[in-house]
Design a protein around this motif. Structure first.
Motif, PDB file in Angstrom:
ATOM      1  N   THR A  26      -7.827   4.035  -0.363  1.00  0.00           N
ATOM      2  CA  THR A  26      -6.443   2.733  -0.654  1.00  0.00           C
ATOM      3  C   THR A  26      -5.963   3.170  -1.805  1.00  0.00           C
ATOM      4  O   THR A  26      -6.520   2.996  -2.869  1.00  0.00           O
ATOM      5  CB  THR A  26      -6.956   1.334  -0.436  1.00  0.00           C
ATOM      6  OG1 THR A  26      -7.726   1.048  -1.186  1.00  0.00           O
ATOM      7  CG2 THR A  26      -7.623   1.209   1.000  1.00  0.00           C
ATOM      8  N   VAL A  27      -4.443   3.234  -2.049  1.00  0.00           N
ATOM      9  CA  VAL A  27      -3.816   3.292  -3.104  1.00  0.00           C
ATOM     10  C   VAL A  27      -2.613   2.356  -3.133  1.00  0.00           C
ATOM     11  O   VAL A  27      -1.859   2.255  -2.079  1.00  0.00           O
ATOM     12  CB  VAL A  27      -3.335   4.605  -3.210  1.00  0.00           C
ATOM     13  CG1 VAL A  27      -2.417   4.839  -4.728  1.00  0.00           C
ATOM     14  CG2 VAL A  27      -4.489   5.573  -3.468  1.00  0.00           C
ATOM     15  N   THR A  28      -2.499   1.531  -4.184  1.00  0.00           N
ATOM     16  CA  THR A  28      -1.468   0.445  -4.240  1.00  0.00           C
ATOM     17  C   THR A  28      -0.191   1.115  -4.747  1.00  0.00           C
ATOM     18  O   THR A  28      -0.215   2.279  -5.365  1.00  0.00           O
ATOM     19  CB  THR A  28      -1.930  -0.876  -4.760  1.00  0.00           C
ATOM     20  OG1 THR A  28      -2.087  -0.366  -5.927  1.00  0.00           O
ATOM     21  CG2 THR A  28      -3.110  -1.415  -4.350  1.00  0.00           C
ATOM     22  N   ARG A  29       0.801   0.408  -4.682  1.00  0.00           N
ATOM     23  CA  ARG A  29       2.029   0.815  -5.097  1.00  0.00           C
ATOM     24  C   ARG A  29       2.131   1.113  -6.607  1.00  0.00           C
ATOM     25  O   ARG A  29       2.847   2.020  -7.187  1.00  0.00           O
ATOM     26  CB  ARG A  29       3.321  -0.162  -4.873  1.00  0.00           C
ATOM     27  CG  ARG A  29       3.571  -0.346  -3.283  1.00  0.00           C
ATOM     28  CD  ARG A  29       4.497   0.879  -2.886  1.00  0.00           C
ATOM     29  NE  ARG A  29       4.839   0.755  -1.409  1.00  0.00           N
ATOM     30  CZ  ARG A  29       5.574   1.786  -0.709  1.00  0.00           C
ATOM     31  NH1 ARG A  29       5.974   2.820  -1.526  1.00  0.00           N
ATOM     32  NH2 ARG A  29       5.721   1.586   0.471  1.00  0.00           N
TER      33      ARG A  29
ATOM     34  N   SER B 188      -3.853  -6.944   2.917  1.00  0.00           N
ATOM     35  CA  SER B 188      -3.051  -6.840   1.835  1.00  0.00           C
ATOM     36  C   SER B 188      -4.074  -6.584   0.551  1.00  0.00           C
ATOM     37  O   SER B 188      -5.398  -6.759   0.280  1.00  0.00           O
ATOM     38  CB  SER B 188      -2.193  -8.045   1.222  1.00  0.00           C
ATOM     39  OG  SER B 188      -3.112  -9.186   0.922  1.00  0.00           O
ATOM     40  N   PRO B 189      -3.504  -5.854  -0.530  1.00  0.00           N
ATOM     41  CA  PRO B 189      -4.380  -5.674  -1.500  1.00  0.00           C
ATOM     42  C   PRO B 189      -5.067  -6.910  -2.440  1.00  0.00           C
ATOM     43  O   PRO B 189      -6.124  -6.786  -2.853  1.00  0.00           O
ATOM     44  CB  PRO B 189      -3.281  -5.164  -2.737  1.00  0.00           C
ATOM     45  CG  PRO B 189      -2.180  -4.556  -2.017  1.00  0.00           C
ATOM     46  CD  PRO B 189      -2.323  -5.378  -0.893  1.00  0.00           C
TER      47      PRO B 189
ATOM     48  N   TRP C   1       0.825  -1.286   0.155  1.00  0.00           N
ATOM     49  CA  TRP C   1       0.043   0.022   0.003  1.00  0.00           C
ATOM     50  C   TRP C   1       0.993   1.507   0.027  1.00  0.00           C
ATOM     51  O   TRP C   1       1.760   1.380   0.859  1.00  0.00           O
ATOM     52  CB  TRP C   1      -0.904   0.013   1.249  1.00  0.00           C
ATOM     53  CG  TRP C   1      -1.934  -1.160   1.449  1.00  0.00           C
ATOM     54  CD1 TRP C   1      -1.910  -2.070   2.344  1.00  0.00           C
ATOM     55  CD2 TRP C   1      -3.142  -1.462   0.647  1.00  0.00           C
ATOM     56  NE1 TRP C   1      -2.680  -3.127   2.263  1.00  0.00           N
ATOM     57  CE2 TRP C   1      -3.515  -2.572   1.265  1.00  0.00           C
ATOM     58  CE3 TRP C   1      -3.664  -0.745  -0.361  1.00  0.00           C
ATOM     59  CZ2 TRP C   1      -4.850  -3.006   0.746  1.00  0.00           C
ATOM     60  CZ3 TRP C   1      -4.757  -1.235  -0.632  1.00  0.00           C
ATOM     61  CH2 TRP C   1      -5.431  -2.438  -0.267  1.00  0.00           C
ATOM     62  N   LEU C   2       0.554   2.287  -0.867  1.00  0.00           N
ATOM     63  CA  LEU C   2       1.362   3.448  -0.984  1.00  0.00           C
ATOM     64  C   LEU C   2       0.632   4.367   0.230  1.00  0.00           C
ATOM     65  O   LEU C   2       1.295   5.142   0.756  1.00  0.00           O
ATOM     66  CB  LEU C   2       1.096   4.088  -2.286  1.00  0.00           C
ATOM     67  CG  LEU C   2       1.916   5.607  -2.324  1.00  0.00           C
ATOM     68  CD1 LEU C   2       3.420   5.728  -2.144  1.00  0.00           C
ATOM     69  CD2 LEU C   2       1.508   6.024  -3.807  1.00  0.00           C
TER      70      LEU C   2
END
Length: 249
Positions: A216-219, A162-163, A14-15
């Protein structure tokens, strides 16, 4: 917006993760979370009284949220709308004189960095390191008990989710935002919130929690913003979930 926790660059996948409650008078009109149709690429709710917003993301790669700063002698009704400041920041505009607004704290993030901006007691903008950061209606450097409570909930969530768990992974964060139990008394707390406004979730028929938002923003730039809305009795009235994509590289 009265309380928020943000995990910035604090997880391998997660970014950014944001959990926030907007507290406001129930009679103040507002529109639910939506993708704005003005070509701005903004996803946010809208304050129908002053035209701005309290929290949002822009698909160009920006997140902005604001909380009011409770200070003696404020708010002053003739000052500019703080919600319009949020819209400008989401659009990538450089803010002008910040003294025209009532006191505020603003969290700002993009794919490369994050920062805290305030205009009280002086205008300052400071970068934020990796980690979990909380914000309420006081000084950023002195988080209130409910802010520390939400920070802890977000840190625990990061350790478990986790995503790959999909949108349902945010359920635990929404539960934390719905917690209306007062945090434990802090004997060292000398400048905290008044008792009726101590919980994370404020259940009050006049002024209370209007909505909860999780971002939420993933890498790799895949984002999700979800909003749950509540009536004056604290009952759910609707939910909106919107995907978005931030540029990477």
């Amino acid at each position: 917006m009265c309380i928020a926790a943000m995990a910035w660059d604090a997880h391998p996948d997660w970014l950014m993760v944001v959990a926030a409650n907007r507290d406001e008078y129930h009679v103040r009109p507002s529109a639910p979370l939506a993708r704005w149709d003005d070509g701005s690429g903004i996803l946010a709710g809208r304050d129908l009284q002053a035209g701005g917003t309290w929290l949002g993301v822009a698909e160009a790669g920006r997140m902005v949220l604001i909380t009011n700063y409770r200070a003696p002698g404020y708010p002053q009704p003739d000052r500019a709308s703080r919600g319009q400041l949020v819209v400008g920041l989401l659009a990538g505009q450089t803010p002008g004189e910040l003294e025209i607004y009532n006191p505020f704290n603003v969290l700002i993030a993009n794919p490369r960095n994050s920062s805290i901006l305030t205009n009280y007691p002086d205008t300052t903008r400071e970068p934020l390191p990796s980690g979990v950061h909380g914000l309420s209606n006081g000084a950023f450097a002195c988080p209130w008990p409910k802010t520390r409570q939400l920070n802890t909930a977000l840190a625990q969530w990061l350790a478990q989710e986790s995503p790959g768990d999909g949108p349902q992974a945010t359920a635990t964060l929404f539960d934390a935002l719905r917690d209306d139990s007062p945090p434990p008394a802090d004997p060292l707390e000398s400048d905290g919130p008044e008792p009726p406004y101590a919980p994370v979730f404020i259940r009050n028929p006049v002024y209370g929690t209007r909505c909860s938002t999780v971002i939420t923003v993933t890498r790799d730039g895949h984002g999700l913003i979800a909003e749950r809305r509540f009536d004056a009795e604290g009952n759910p009235t609707g939910e909106t979930v919107l995907p978005f994509r931030w540029p990477t590289g």
